[in-house]
Design a protein around this motif. Sequence first.
Motif, PDB file in Angstrom:
ATOM      1  N   ILE A 183      -5.284  15.027 -27.812  1.00  0.00           N
ATOM      2  CA  ILE A 183      -6.575  14.378 -28.023  1.00  0.00           C
ATOM      3  C   ILE A 183      -6.890  14.801 -29.502  1.00  0.00           C
ATOM      4  CG2 ILE A 183      -8.771  14.031 -27.290  1.00  0.00           C
ATOM      5  CD1 ILE A 183      -7.605  14.405 -24.314  1.00  0.00           C
ATOM      6  N   PHE A 184      -7.406  13.702 -30.275  1.00  0.00           N
ATOM      7  CA  PHE A 184      -7.924  14.045 -31.556  1.00  0.00           C
ATOM      8  C   PHE A 184      -9.363  13.537 -31.890  1.00  0.00           C
ATOM      9  CE2 PHE A 184      -3.317  14.017 -33.384  1.00  0.00           C
ATOM     10  CZ  PHE A 184      -3.258  15.493 -32.855  1.00  0.00           C
ATOM     11  N   PRO A 185      -9.893  13.769 -32.840  1.00  0.00           N
ATOM     12  CA  PRO A 185     -11.481  12.999 -32.974  1.00  0.00           C
ATOM     13  C   PRO A 185     -11.275  11.609 -33.024  1.00  0.00           C
ATOM     14  CG  PRO A 185     -10.922  14.982 -34.498  1.00  0.00           C
ATOM     15  CD  PRO A 185      -9.666  14.765 -33.850  1.00  0.00           C
ATOM     16  N   GLU A 186     -12.171  10.925 -32.619  1.00  0.00           N
ATOM     17  CA  GLU A 186     -12.352   9.651 -32.678  1.00  0.00           C
ATOM     18  C   GLU A 186     -11.988   8.898 -33.776  1.00  0.00           C
ATOM     19  OE1 GLU A 186     -12.881   7.456 -30.171  1.00  0.00           O
ATOM     20  OE2 GLU A 186     -13.557   5.707 -31.304  1.00  0.00           O
ATOM     21  N   GLU A 187     -12.463   9.689 -34.981  1.00  0.00           N
ATOM     22  CA  GLU A 187     -12.166   8.859 -36.424  1.00  0.00           C
ATOM     23  C   GLU A 187     -10.659   8.867 -36.624  1.00  0.00           C
ATOM     24  OE1 GLU A 187     -14.125  11.355 -35.947  1.00  0.00           O
ATOM     25  OE2 GLU A 187     -13.702  13.061 -37.375  1.00  0.00           O
ATOM     26  N   LEU A 250      -2.593   5.062 -43.417  1.00  0.00           N
ATOM     27  CA  LEU A 250      -3.774   5.265 -43.150  1.00  0.00           C
ATOM     28  C   LEU A 250      -4.201   6.666 -43.237  1.00  0.00           C
ATOM     29  CD1 LEU A 250      -4.365   3.198 -39.882  1.00  0.00           C
ATOM     30  CD2 LEU A 250      -4.928   2.569 -42.128  1.00  0.00           C
ATOM     31  N   PRO A 251      -5.245   7.036 -43.752  1.00  0.00           N
ATOM     32  CA  PRO A 251      -6.033   8.348 -43.874  1.00  0.00           C
ATOM     33  C   PRO A 251      -5.658   9.101 -42.660  1.00  0.00           C
ATOM     34  CG  PRO A 251      -7.631   6.990 -45.119  1.00  0.00           C
ATOM     35  CD  PRO A 251      -6.491   6.175 -44.387  1.00  0.00           C
ATOM     36  N   ALA A 252      -6.219   8.438 -41.496  1.00  0.00           N
ATOM     37  CA  ALA A 252      -6.007   8.942 -40.103  1.00  0.00           C
ATOM     38  C   ALA A 252      -4.694   9.183 -39.836  1.00  0.00           C
ATOM     39  CB  ALA A 252      -6.529   7.794 -39.011  1.00  0.00           C
ATOM     40  N   LEU A 253      -3.511   8.764 -40.241  1.00  0.00           N
ATOM     41  CA  LEU A 253      -2.251   9.091 -39.970  1.00  0.00           C
ATOM     42  C   LEU A 253      -1.847  10.466 -40.766  1.00  0.00           C
ATOM     43  CD1 LEU A 253       0.857   6.977 -39.544  1.00  0.00           C
ATOM     44  CD2 LEU A 253       0.835   8.481 -41.590  1.00  0.00           C
ATOM     45  N   LYS A 262       3.431  18.115 -38.306  1.00  0.00           N
ATOM     46  CA  LYS A 262       4.565  17.588 -38.754  1.00  0.00           C
ATOM     47  C   LYS A 262       4.440  16.594 -40.080  1.00  0.00           C
ATOM     48  CE  LYS A 262       5.403  15.309 -34.561  1.00  0.00           C
ATOM     49  NZ  LYS A 262       6.029  14.524 -33.602  1.00  0.00           N
ATOM     50  N   GLY A 263       5.685  16.131 -40.506  1.00  0.00           N
ATOM     51  CA  GLY A 263       5.622  15.117 -41.801  1.00  0.00           C
ATOM     52  C   GLY A 263       5.197  13.963 -41.216  1.00  0.00           C
ATOM     53  N   PRO A 264       4.549  13.416 -42.092  1.00  0.00           N
ATOM     54  CA  PRO A 264       4.317  11.829 -41.496  1.00  0.00           C
ATOM     55  C   PRO A 264       5.608  10.896 -41.915  1.00  0.00           C
ATOM     56  CG  PRO A 264       3.236  12.053 -43.608  1.00  0.00           C
ATOM     57  CD  PRO A 264       3.987  13.492 -43.490  1.00  0.00           C
ATOM     58  N   LEU A 265       6.410  11.130 -42.560  1.00  0.00           N
ATOM     59  CA  LEU A 265       7.398  10.340 -43.180  1.00  0.00           C
ATOM     60  C   LEU A 265       8.290   9.430 -42.202  1.00  0.00           C
ATOM     61  CD1 LEU A 265       7.653   9.498 -46.066  1.00  0.00           C
ATOM     62  CD2 LEU A 265       9.779  11.141 -46.306  1.00  0.00           C
TER      63      LEU A 265
END
Lengths: 333, 333
Positions: A183-187, A250-253, A262-265
Amino acid sequence: MKLKDIGEFGFIDRIAPLGSIRSDGVIKGIGDDCAVLSLAEDNYLLVTTDMLVEKVHFLLEWISAEELGAKSLAVNLSDIAACGGKPLDAFISIAVPDHIEIEWLDGFYRGMAEMARGFDVNLLGGDTTRSAGHLVINVALTGMVHRTELLLRSTAKPGDALVLTGPLGASAASVDLLRHKRIFPEEVEAPLIQAHFSPRPHVHEGRFLARSGVTTAAIDVSDGLSSDLNHICEQSKVGARVYADKLPALPALLTAAQLMNKGPLKWILHGGEDYVLLATVKRESVNALLQEANKEGIVLTVIGEVTDTGNAELVKTDGTVNALFPRGWDHFK
Amino acid sequence: MKLKDIGEFGFIDRIAPLGSIRSDGVIKGIGDDCAVLSLAEDNYLLVTTDMLVEKVHFLLEWISAEELGAKSLAVNLSDIAACGGKPLDAFISIAVPDHIEIEWLDGFYRGMAEMARGFDVNLLGGDTTRSAGHLVINVALTGMVHRTELLLRSTAKPGDALVLTGPLGASAASVDLLRHKRIFPEEVEAPLIQAHFSPRPHVHEGRFLARSGVTTAAIDVSDGLSSDLNHICEQSKVGARVYADKLPALPALLTAAQLMNKGPLKWILHGGEDYVLLATVKRESVNALLQEANKEGIVLTVIGEVTDTGNAELVKTDGTVNALFPRGWDHFK
């Protein structure tokens, strides 16, 4: 031998030759986003079909009826978009297990009809049947495109720019997040969740690319960038070079990746279900196209170029070059 | 509320109004054998789709891969036939459980391709996906018909003759026989088994009826004569009178009924999966049409007439008249 031994695409190669019975009016059969059939007056008819299976493509605990209805149509709209077409009419088959309530089905069709209205598409029929097991949905969708505007996977040329119509990886990140019950912040959560459960098909972007006259090929990113880029390479008999630091996300990603340590790639390259378009554009026209796109509220990102090496490659941020193998979605592998 | 509370046709009535987003080029949406879309040069595009679900429509223990492939296409060809059309291109989606072997799938597509060749139809693509449960097949099929030759369900007129293009009940008898594990002489079993597992779509019969210019309406008998006749009555706002002693049936069916010690009429009236065409023909032209049909090797049988009562009726062999309610196939009731 089982399907997992040869994979979905191996199987398609196996059955494709069987199906070509008649060649008149068939511009493109198996192997692109849509089949392309010739109509009178220089228009082609596009036909695409996608099946969504419970426990494979969706979990009823996760997705609402309205979202599933909208998404079932959206994934097909995305295929019409990838061919540069205008969507026309949808035909919905649904196999319904006994535990499903009519009210759920009403929501499903309400969600689908809202998506249809957004793209001026009719829901014209189909088949309603009982299922003794899971819920299964199949949508067949027609579309139309002028023959001079048709976008295929097989017509990219070395030197073309590789262009994306939107960010990658959000859908895969969302599934990761849900699977690990994080669970992460809504944004951070909201834009990722929305990308997975309520994808917006890039029909307007597809029409824009098709009308421009400088787009040489296109595909929708449904299996994952690495797989879909390789489809273009194979079918166009070209190579491609993609720059990791140019891939839009996305910035959220990026925040979610940090929070999950972890890395997003992996999400970005292989995640899939992005439903943005990957297009190849004539190099000399790409800057003018980007400006024109901006005026229409469409954000195009150049992520690399088409080469003549025959292979897809990834240039990492440190400058090292690696082969980019198709590691996206294959149902059976 | 569950689907069984309102039935398949109740559900179709519920969702039909949702789907009509755009009216240009749509001649017929939900509610006939095919959707009908207008093409240039006085031709209409037909689109139909049917889903076949394991344990609901077929048992893998009973049907071979080849038969299932052929039948999956045949049931769609039958819908194009009912609209008087020429079939064009098929799009196959299949959800495959892990236990299915590639060799089985090869057989499935071989059977389908043989059926396709018989009617000059392309297999142009679709979707191959994993199933976490049962095997599910969806076929979407396009076809074409000249606008003056289109056959619908909604255009029968009182006074028209009711005509069938083939015998009824054999498929239902075959299922009854298999369910009760009865074994009969080869000459009794074989034609019934074939009717169920290898139905022949009446595409040539449909084209013949459409070309004749004297056919006013048509439907394929897939749900059962009683249900499909009632579809014509409802949609054409007419009644119908059918004579029990005129209903065509295979000699093997009558023998099987005797051997099973039951009357054949339930199979004939309500059995379904017959895939013959039920057409309405102008009374004054019906004798000439029957003779013309004979020359082309097509056997038409007059089974009754269209009335203005608004209801379907059955005249029994003893002359008594009963209401003929739709007691054919509904997945949910």
